[in-house]
Design a protein around this motif. Structure first.
Motif, short mmCIF file in Angstrom:
data_model
loop_
_atom_site.label_atom_id
_atom_site.label_comp_id
_atom_site.label_asym_id
_atom_site.label_seq_id
_atom_site.Cartn_x
_atom_site.Cartn_y
_atom_site.Cartn_z
N ASP A 184 53.97 46.79 61.57
CA ASP A 184 53.46 48.15 61.40
C ASP A 184 53.50 48.93 62.72
O ASP A 184 52.87 48.54 63.71
CB ASP A 184 52.02 48.05 60.89
N ALA A 185 54.25 50.04 62.72
CA ALA A 185 54.39 50.90 63.90
C ALA A 185 55.06 50.18 65.07
O ALA A 185 54.98 50.63 66.21
CB ALA A 185 53.04 51.49 64.33
N PRO A 229 60.98 55.16 57.31
CA PRO A 229 61.92 55.12 58.43
C PRO A 229 61.59 53.94 59.35
O PRO A 229 60.41 53.56 59.49
CB PRO A 229 61.71 56.46 59.13
N LEU A 230 62.62 53.39 59.93
CA LEU A 230 62.47 52.22 60.81
C LEU A 230 62.92 52.57 62.22
O LEU A 230 63.66 53.53 62.44
CB LEU A 230 63.31 51.05 60.28
N ALA A 256 58.79 53.00 61.80
CA ALA A 256 58.62 54.17 62.66
C ALA A 256 57.47 55.03 62.16
O ALA A 256 57.54 56.25 62.10
CB ALA A 256 59.92 54.97 62.70
N GLY A 257 56.39 54.37 61.78
CA GLY A 257 55.19 55.03 61.27
C GLY A 257 54.20 53.96 60.89
O GLY A 257 54.52 52.78 60.86
N GLU A 258 52.97 54.39 60.59
CA GLU A 258 51.92 53.45 60.21
C GLU A 258 51.88 53.33 58.68
O GLU A 258 51.81 54.34 57.97
CB GLU A 258 50.58 53.92 60.75
N ILE A 259 51.92 52.11 58.19
CA ILE A 259 52.11 51.87 56.76
C ILE A 259 50.94 52.38 55.92
O ILE A 259 51.14 53.14 54.96
CB ILE A 259 52.36 50.37 56.51
N PHE A 260 49.72 52.00 56.24
CA PHE A 260 48.58 52.40 55.40
C PHE A 260 48.38 53.93 55.38
O PHE A 260 48.19 54.51 54.31
CB PHE A 260 47.30 51.70 55.85
#
Length: 202
Positions: free
Chosen positions: A11-12, A76-77, A16-20
Motif C-alpha cells: 500500500d502506497a 495506478p502503480l 501509487a495511492g492508498e488502497i483503503f
C-alpha cells in the motif's frame, strides 16, 4: 553479504495511492470521512494496527468482493518499481496486511502470486464473511534465511524495516511513519531514486 532478497509493503509503496482511502472515496462521504480518521490514526500509531485494520475492513465489508478486487486491480502503480519486482521476481516478496480476496487481481497483474504474504479472509456469495488471519510481518521475517532489504512506510512496517539488513522508508505517496524513520537506514522520496538504489543492491 549474501545475495539480498527484497520485502515490499504493498500500500502506497507498490500502489501509487492508498488502497483503503481509494475504495472509500467511491462510497458515501461518511465512510470516506471515517476512513480518513482511521488511516491517520494508524499512521500516527494512536490505535494498535490490528484493531485499526479490522475497523477499516468493517467499513467496507458490505461492498461486493469482486468490486473491491476490481477497484484495487485498476489502481495506478509505481511502474518503475513494479518493473524491478518483475525482473527480479525470484528475489522479491510482497508483505501486506491487505486481504487476499481483495488484492488477488492486483497480485496476478504484477505476477507475484507465489511470492505474497497477506491477511486471509473468507467470502461467500461475493461478500466478505470473516477475516481469518492478519498477516504477522514478524512471523514473515522470521522465515527469511537470506539477508533482506525491506521497503515500506507505515507503522506496521517498522519492525520489518528494523530487522532488515537494509531498511528503507519510502515516502513519495504518503508520509513515512515516525517509527519507520526512527529505524530505517535510508529514507527515499522519489520512485526513480528508490529503484536506482535497489538496482545497486542486486
Amino acid at each position: 553479504m549474501s545475495e539480498l532478497i527484497f520485502l515490499f509493503n504493498l500500500d502506497a509503496t507498490i500502489t501509487a495511492g492508498e488502497i483503503f482511502p481509494m475504495i472509500s472515496s467511491k462510497m458515501d462521504g461518511n465512510i470516506l470521512e471515517r476512513m480518513g480518521v482511521l488511516t491517520e490514526s494508524t499512521m500516527s500509531g494512536k490505535l494498535p494496527f490490528k484493531q485499526n485494520l479490522l475497523k477499516r475492513i468493517e467499513l467496507l465489508k458490505d461492498i461486493p468482493v469482486s468490486e473491491v478486487n476490481q477497484m484495487i486491480t485498476d489502481m495506478p502503480l509505481n511502474e518503475k518499481l513494479v518493473d524491478f519486482i518483475r525482473r527480479y521476481r525470484d528475489r522479491c516478496y510482497i508483505v501486506t496486511a491487505n486481504l487476499d480476496i481483495w488484492i488477488e487481481g492486483l497480485i496476478k497483474k504484477i505476477g507475484m502470486e507465489k511470492n505474497i504474504f497477506s491477511s486471509k479472509a473468507l467470502m461467500m456469495d461475493d461478500r466478505l464473511q470473516n477475516v481469518l488471519s492478519i498477516v504477522d510481518k514478524n512471523a514473515v521475517i522470521s522465515q527469511m534465511v537470506m539477508p533482506f532489504a525491506a521497503i515500506g512506510n507505515g507503522n506496521n512496517d517498522a519492525e520489518m524495516i528494523e530487522a532488515a539488513q537494509i531498511g528503507i522508508g519510502y515516502g513519495e505517496i504518503c508520509d513515512i511513519a515516525p517509527s519507520v524513520l526512527d529505524c530505517a537506514d535510508y529514507a527515499v522520496y522519489k520512485e526513480e531514486k528508490l529503484v536506482e538504489f535497489l538496482e545497486k543492491l542486486i
